[in-house]
Write a protein that holds these residues in place. Structure first.
Motif, PDB file in Angstrom:
ATOM      1  N   ALA A  18      11.150   5.243  -9.453  1.00  0.00           N
ATOM      2  CA  ALA A  18      11.632   4.052  -8.764  1.00  0.00           C
ATOM      3  C   ALA A  18      11.698   4.283  -7.262  1.00  0.00           C
ATOM      4  O   ALA A  18      11.353   3.406  -6.461  1.00  0.00           O
ATOM      5  N   LEU A  19      12.132   5.469  -6.857  1.00  0.00           N
ATOM      6  CA  LEU A  19      12.191   5.778  -5.439  1.00  0.00           C
ATOM      7  C   LEU A  19      10.789   5.815  -4.817  1.00  0.00           C
ATOM      8  O   LEU A  19      10.586   5.362  -3.689  1.00  0.00           O
ATOM      9  N   ARG A  20       9.835   6.378  -5.576  1.00  0.00           N
ATOM     10  CA  ARG A  20       8.451   6.413  -5.072  1.00  0.00           C
ATOM     11  C   ARG A  20       7.897   5.009  -4.885  1.00  0.00           C
ATOM     12  O   ARG A  20       7.219   4.700  -3.903  1.00  0.00           O
ATOM     13  N   ALA A  21       8.160   4.137  -5.861  1.00  0.00           N
ATOM     14  CA  ALA A  21       7.663   2.769  -5.774  1.00  0.00           C
ATOM     15  C   ALA A  21       8.240   2.059  -4.569  1.00  0.00           C
ATOM     16  O   ALA A  21       7.569   1.286  -3.881  1.00  0.00           O
ATOM     17  N   GLU A  23       3.698  -1.866   1.443  1.00  0.00           N
ATOM     18  CA  GLU A  23       3.201  -3.069   0.799  1.00  0.00           C
ATOM     19  C   GLU A  23       1.679  -3.112   0.876  1.00  0.00           C
ATOM     20  O   GLU A  23       1.072  -2.498   1.767  1.00  0.00           O
ATOM     21  N   PRO A  24       1.010  -3.857  -0.048  1.00  0.00           N
ATOM     22  CA  PRO A  24      -0.466  -3.904  -0.061  1.00  0.00           C
ATOM     23  C   PRO A  24      -1.076  -4.279   1.287  1.00  0.00           C
ATOM     24  O   PRO A  24      -2.148  -3.796   1.643  1.00  0.00           O
ATOM     25  N   TRP A  25      -0.388  -5.168   2.052  1.00  0.00           N
ATOM     26  CA  TRP A  25      -0.943  -5.578   3.337  1.00  0.00           C
ATOM     27  C   TRP A  25      -0.818  -4.479   4.393  1.00  0.00           C
ATOM     28  O   TRP A  25      -1.480  -4.540   5.430  1.00  0.00           O
ATOM     29  N   LYS A  26       0.035  -3.489   4.134  1.00  0.00           N
ATOM     30  CA  LYS A  26       0.235  -2.436   5.116  1.00  0.00           C
ATOM     31  C   LYS A  26      -0.500  -1.153   4.754  1.00  0.00           C
ATOM     32  O   LYS A  26      -0.480  -0.192   5.521  1.00  0.00           O
ATOM     33  N   ARG A  27      -1.136  -1.140   3.600  1.00  0.00           N
ATOM     34  CA  ARG A  27      -1.858   0.070   3.174  1.00  0.00           C
ATOM     35  C   ARG A  27      -3.237   0.137   3.833  1.00  0.00           C
ATOM     36  O   ARG A  27      -3.843  -0.873   4.117  1.00  0.00           O
ATOM     37  N   GLY A  28      -3.704   1.347   4.015  1.00  0.00           N
ATOM     38  CA  GLY A  28      -5.065   1.571   4.505  1.00  0.00           C
ATOM     39  C   GLY A  28      -5.334   1.078   5.907  1.00  0.00           C
ATOM     40  O   GLY A  28      -6.342   0.390   6.124  1.00  0.00           O
ATOM     41  N   LEU A  85      -4.906  -4.673   0.661  1.00  0.00           N
ATOM     42  CA  LEU A  85      -5.330  -6.055   0.862  1.00  0.00           C
ATOM     43  C   LEU A  85      -5.828  -6.286   2.281  1.00  0.00           C
ATOM     44  O   LEU A  85      -6.747  -7.081   2.501  1.00  0.00           O
ATOM     45  N   SER A  86      -5.254  -5.611   3.229  1.00  0.00           N
ATOM     46  CA  SER A  86      -5.679  -5.795   4.625  1.00  0.00           C
ATOM     47  C   SER A  86      -7.114  -5.316   4.827  1.00  0.00           C
ATOM     48  O   SER A  86      -7.919  -5.988   5.483  1.00  0.00           O
ATOM     49  N   ALA A  87      -7.471  -4.157   4.245  1.00  0.00           N
ATOM     50  CA  ALA A  87      -8.832  -3.641   4.383  1.00  0.00           C
ATOM     51  C   ALA A  87      -9.833  -4.532   3.651  1.00  0.00           C
ATOM     52  O   ALA A  87     -10.922  -4.822   4.162  1.00  0.00           O
ATOM     53  N   ALA A  88      -9.457  -4.975   2.446  1.00  0.00           N
ATOM     54  CA  ALA A  88     -10.362  -5.853   1.683  1.00  0.00           C
ATOM     55  C   ALA A  88     -10.589  -7.159   2.432  1.00  0.00           C
ATOM     56  O   ALA A  88     -11.711  -7.677   2.463  1.00  0.00           O
ATOM     57  N   THR A  89      -9.558  -7.701   3.038  1.00  0.00           N
ATOM     58  CA  THR A  89      -9.705  -8.939   3.797  1.00  0.00           C
ATOM     59  C   THR A  89     -10.536  -8.724   5.056  1.00  0.00           C
ATOM     60  O   THR A  89     -11.387  -9.549   5.409  1.00  0.00           O
TER      61      THR A  89
END
Length: 328
Positions: free
Chosen positions: A4-7, A12-17, A71-75
């Motif tokens: 749970a702590l790791r999650a 967030e997906p928009w901040k990854r990559g 999501l940011s990279a895919a977009t």
């Protein structure tokens, strides 16, 4: 509890990559603004000659974005995908049309065996056949083998045109004699000047101006970068000759040693059209023949309608022959 702590600590997906996102945007800008890249050490020209291949980074970056769940990279990848499709998507569908009055072919024969190469090219059925990189030893063999099919021919130095129709007014074009670039001529002094010709083909529909050319080679070295001096001089000479050509019907059969995306041919492209772009299927890459990666051999036209453009089988040269059918 640990899971749970790791999650909770994961971005967030928009901040990854963020690095993938930056690379995707950089790729899109590179495709979109390639003409703005400074041509320092030939960098701009080099990028433009491999421009279609930049598209292979799109699926690679997409796979990385999916793996990172970014999501940011895919977009961000929408930018290079849209730009690449706009630039090259039209090449992927079949643009051939039935019919045709005139079939032409051109080939940098290089080190190919003259007699079998000549027979292969003659069997393609071209009415006009241009050959580049002829040598004193090979030229008589080509002339002898092609004579039964082509009663007319014109040879100037390392280029020649064989024709089923009469030729007249053949002259050499000195592709190294261009005043504005005289200061750089010494850099290409070893280039033979008899690498281009102009002739007039007599047809039932009127005269046709035909240019055959083999522009100077390019070199990629650590010292000079992408060296294009002699080629660029030849491109300027050809452009000037075609721009002042009075005949409304023109063909250029050539090894340009560069793709039409190269900035050296921007002005030439305003006077002539590519048969591959308007009547071919796919990119029509011609060099190197063992694994073609770029189209530097061209059939360009004006005042005609192209029906079909294609590459011919390998002959032993490091270039593939190209052919096209056109209508008056």
């Amino acid at each position: 509890m640990r899971n749970a702590l790791r999650a909770c600590s994961r971005p967030e997906p928009w901040k990854r990559g963020p690095v993938l996102t930056a690379l995707a945007l950089l790729l899109g800008l590179l495709l979109l603004l390639h003409a703005k890249i400074p041509d320092v050490a030939g960098l701009g020209s080099l990028v433009e000659n491999v421009l279609p291949w930049l598209g292979v980074f799109i699926p690679a970056l997409l796979a990385a974005a999916l793996w990172r769940r970014s999501l940011s990279a895919a977009t961000a990848l929408l930018l290079p995908a849209v730009v690449w499709t706009t630039l090259f998507g039209g090449l992927l569908h079949d643009k051939t049309h039935p019919g045709g009055d005139l079939t032409v072919a051109t080939h940098n024969v290089g080190a190919a065996d003259p007699a079998p190469t000549a027979r292969t090219l003659a069997a393609a059925g071209a009415d006009l056949l241009a050959l580049e990189e002829l040598t004193p030893r090979a030229t008589p063999l080509y002339a002898k083998t092609l004579a039964p099919t082509y009663p007319y021919h014109a040879i100037r130095g390392t280029v020649g045109l064989w024709s089923k129709l009469p030729l007249s007014g053949t002259r050499t074009i000195d592709i190294m004699n261009y005043g504005p670039l005289a200061a750089t001529k010494s850099a290409a002094a070893k280039l033979p000047e008899n690498r281009a010709l102009h002739t007039t083909v007599t047809t039932p529909h009127g005269p046709l101006a035909v240019y055959v050319a083999h522009l100077g080679s390019v070199r990629l070295t650590p010292r000079t970068g992408f060296w294009t001096t002699s080629r660029n001089i030849g491109a300027a000479v050809l452009t000037r000759a075609i721009a002042t050509e009075r005949n409304p019907r023109v063909l250029l059969l050539a090894d340009l040693n560069g793709t039409l995306d190269d900035r050296a041919f921007t002005t030439l492209g305003t006077h002539l059209h590519s048969t591959q772009l308007t009547s071919g299927t796919g990119f029509g890459f011609t060099w190197p023949s063992t694994f073609p990666m770029t189209r530097i051999d061209q059939i360009l036209y004006r005042g005609l309608t192209p029906n079909h453009s294609w590459t011919l089988p390998e002959t032993g040269s490091d270039h593939l022959p190209v052919a096209a059918t056109l209508t008056w």
